[in-house]
Design a protein around this motif. Structure first.
Motif, mmCIF file in Angstrom:
data_model
loop_
_atom_site.group_PDB
_atom_site.id
_atom_site.type_symbol
_atom_site.label_atom_id
_atom_site.label_comp_id
_atom_site.label_asym_id
_atom_site.label_seq_id
_atom_site.Cartn_x
_atom_site.Cartn_y
_atom_site.Cartn_z
ATOM 1 N N ARG A 1 26.192 100.453 104.619
ATOM 2 C CA ARG A 1 27.064 100.893 103.595
ATOM 3 C C ARG A 1 27.139 99.936 102.480
ATOM 4 O O ARG A 1 26.989 100.382 101.420
ATOM 5 C CB ARG A 1 28.357 100.986 104.464
ATOM 6 C CG ARG A 1 28.259 102.396 105.296
ATOM 7 C CD ARG A 1 29.639 102.523 105.786
ATOM 8 N NE ARG A 1 30.514 103.345 104.947
ATOM 9 C CZ ARG A 1 31.905 103.862 105.229
ATOM 10 N NH1 ARG A 1 32.207 103.748 106.449
ATOM 11 N NH2 ARG A 1 32.606 104.338 104.482
ATOM 12 N N LEU A 2 27.247 98.764 102.841
ATOM 13 C CA LEU A 2 27.308 97.704 101.711
ATOM 14 C C LEU A 2 25.913 97.566 100.996
ATOM 15 O O LEU A 2 26.035 97.469 99.723
ATOM 16 C CB LEU A 2 27.487 96.186 102.414
ATOM 17 C CG LEU A 2 28.757 96.236 102.881
ATOM 18 C CD1 LEU A 2 29.049 94.769 103.837
ATOM 19 C CD2 LEU A 2 30.041 96.421 101.932
ATOM 20 N N SER A 3 24.992 97.868 101.463
ATOM 21 C CA SER A 3 23.770 97.619 100.965
ATOM 22 C C SER A 3 23.551 98.940 99.901
ATOM 23 O O SER A 3 22.696 98.896 98.899
ATOM 24 C CB SER A 3 22.527 97.573 101.791
ATOM 25 O OG SER A 3 22.294 96.410 102.572
ATOM 26 N N LYS A 4 24.067 100.124 100.175
ATOM 27 C CA LYS A 4 24.128 101.265 99.318
ATOM 28 C C LYS A 4 25.047 101.136 98.549
ATOM 29 O O LYS A 4 25.201 102.184 97.587
ATOM 30 C CB LYS A 4 24.346 102.328 100.276
ATOM 31 C CG LYS A 4 22.910 102.690 101.375
ATOM 32 C CD LYS A 4 23.086 103.844 101.964
ATOM 33 C CE LYS A 4 21.854 103.840 102.951
ATOM 34 N NZ LYS A 4 22.077 105.016 104.165
ATOM 35 N N GLY A 5 25.727 100.257 98.377
ATOM 36 C CA GLY A 5 26.732 100.016 97.097
ATOM 37 C C GLY A 5 28.103 100.596 97.386
ATOM 38 O O GLY A 5 28.920 101.386 96.359
ATOM 39 N N ASP A 6 28.507 100.925 98.733
ATOM 40 C CA ASP A 6 29.987 101.772 98.940
ATOM 41 C C ASP A 6 31.049 101.075 98.492
ATOM 42 O O ASP A 6 31.584 100.047 99.493
ATOM 43 C CB ASP A 6 29.757 102.004 100.385
ATOM 44 C CG ASP A 6 31.044 102.817 100.856
ATOM 45 O OD1 ASP A 6 32.054 102.843 100.148
ATOM 46 O OD2 ASP A 6 30.901 103.742 101.828
ATOM 47 N N ALA A 7 31.639 100.837 97.487
ATOM 48 C CA ALA A 7 32.417 100.222 96.960
ATOM 49 C C ALA A 7 33.851 100.201 97.554
ATOM 50 O O ALA A 7 34.614 99.262 97.940
ATOM 51 C CB ALA A 7 32.851 100.515 95.287
ATOM 52 N N GLU A 8 34.302 101.390 97.874
ATOM 53 C CA GLU A 8 35.210 101.523 98.763
ATOM 54 C C GLU A 8 35.466 100.992 100.055
ATOM 55 O O GLU A 8 36.305 100.084 100.395
ATOM 56 C CB GLU A 8 35.677 102.976 99.048
ATOM 57 C CG GLU A 8 36.944 103.447 99.834
ATOM 58 C CD GLU A 8 37.253 104.916 100.014
ATOM 59 O OE1 GLU A 8 37.712 105.268 101.051
ATOM 60 O OE2 GLU A 8 36.733 105.825 98.975
ATOM 61 N N TYR A 9 34.427 100.777 100.756
ATOM 62 C CA TYR A 9 34.158 100.322 102.129
ATOM 63 C C TYR A 9 34.235 98.700 101.672
ATOM 64 O O TYR A 9 34.670 97.863 102.515
ATOM 65 C CB TYR A 9 32.843 100.746 102.737
ATOM 66 C CG TYR A 9 32.752 100.243 104.046
ATOM 67 C CD1 TYR A 9 33.586 100.935 105.141
ATOM 68 C CD2 TYR A 9 32.081 99.233 104.691
ATOM 69 C CE1 TYR A 9 33.583 100.428 106.519
ATOM 70 C CE2 TYR A 9 32.064 98.873 105.971
ATOM 71 C CZ TYR A 9 32.775 99.541 106.874
ATOM 72 O OH TYR A 9 32.810 99.229 108.245
ATOM 73 N N GLU A 10 33.570 98.183 100.772
ATOM 74 C CA GLU A 10 33.544 96.933 100.245
ATOM 75 C C GLU A 10 34.831 96.368 100.193
ATOM 76 O O GLU A 10 35.236 95.092 100.716
ATOM 77 C CB GLU A 10 32.556 96.641 98.993
ATOM 78 C CG GLU A 10 32.525 95.241 98.846
ATOM 79 C CD GLU A 10 31.372 95.113 97.698
ATOM 80 O OE1 GLU A 10 31.359 94.037 97.109
ATOM 81 O OE2 GLU A 10 30.605 95.882 97.534
ATOM 82 N N ASN A 11 35.719 97.272 99.368
ATOM 83 C CA ASN A 11 37.087 96.581 99.336
ATOM 84 C C ASN A 11 37.899 96.568 100.591
ATOM 85 O O ASN A 11 38.627 95.664 100.860
ATOM 86 C CB ASN A 11 37.772 97.504 98.147
ATOM 87 C CG ASN A 11 37.275 97.427 96.954
ATOM 88 O OD1 ASN A 11 36.858 96.494 96.641
ATOM 89 N ND2 ASN A 11 37.339 98.639 96.043
ATOM 90 N N ARG A 12 37.589 97.478 101.457
ATOM 91 C CA ARG A 12 38.268 97.634 102.640
ATOM 92 C C ARG A 12 38.037 96.207 103.612
ATOM 93 O O ARG A 12 38.746 95.592 103.999
ATOM 94 C CB ARG A 12 37.995 98.770 103.539
ATOM 95 C CG ARG A 12 38.617 98.638 104.876
ATOM 96 C CD ARG A 12 38.344 99.938 105.835
ATOM 97 N NE ARG A 12 38.001 99.115 106.959
ATOM 98 C CZ ARG A 12 37.228 99.876 107.782
ATOM 99 N NH1 ARG A 12 36.605 100.995 107.571
ATOM 100 N NH2 ARG A 12 36.918 99.199 109.079
ATOM 101 N N LEU A 13 36.431 95.985 103.640
ATOM 102 C CA LEU A 13 36.047 94.710 104.169
ATOM 103 C C LEU A 13 36.519 93.421 103.386
ATOM 104 O O LEU A 13 36.935 92.438 104.290
ATOM 105 C CB LEU A 13 34.477 94.774 104.264
ATOM 106 C CG LEU A 13 33.763 95.363 105.436
ATOM 107 C CD1 LEU A 13 32.384 95.502 105.013
ATOM 108 C CD2 LEU A 13 34.161 94.993 106.466
#
Length: 176
Positions: free
Chosen positions: A83-95
């Protein structure tokens, strides 16, 4: 006050299981957590139940081995990296928010999350946090005894179990 005693417990090794033929042995594990994020209430419930059993058995005179283990095989950890490698910004912010529970520097937290594109970085970061959090709770685990489902000796143990169970006739081949 609790921190003082927890430090004393772990530094003195009172929960460490060493060979002792004078007492009966008891081994306990609980379902190993995936470590794709910080511990949550479900981990607390599961490990608290195991901890109660381990403490009870110690009071009954058993030499208790209660190691810590982590489940790292399968898809959850790889899914985070993907998910991070695909650029999922929402998930990155949660992490990032989850990492900031442990790292007070937002720049450092962002660097850590950027490294999560490699699944091993996820494992190594959260493994250490689980251990720190479980010690802070005061679990009666032998933290010297840690394993992960990806460890070669763990895989050998699983193979040994299957061979042993098959030799006793406990395993049967189904339709699947």
């Amino acid at each position: 006050m609790a921190e003082k005693w927890q430090m004393e417990w772990y530094s003195s090794g009172i929960f460490n299981a060493n060979p002792d033929n004078s007492r009966p042995k008891f081994f306990i594990t609980v379902p190993y957590p995936y470590i794709e994020g910080p511990p949550h209430i479900g981990h607390g419930r599961t490990f608290t139940i195991g901890d109660v059993v381990a403490r009870f058995k110690r009071m009954m005179g058993y030499n208790v081995l209660f190691p810590i283990a982590f489940h790292i095989t399968g898809t959850p950890i790889q899914a985070v990296a993907d998910r991070l490698s695909k650029g999922d910004a929402e998930y990155e912010n949660r992490l990032r928010r989850e990492v900031e529970m442990y790292v007070n520097d937002p720049v450092k937290a962002s660097e850590i999350v950027s490294g999560f594109k490699d699944p091993w970085n996820i494992v190594n970061f959260f493994k250490d946090k689980f251990i720190d959090d479980f010690k802070a709770i005061g679990y009666s685990m032998d933290f010297r005894r840690m394993f992960m489902t990806g460890d070669p000796h763990y895989s050998s143990f699983i193979i040994w179990q299957y061979v042993k169970l098959a030799s006793k006739g406990y395993l049967v081949r189904g339709r699947h």
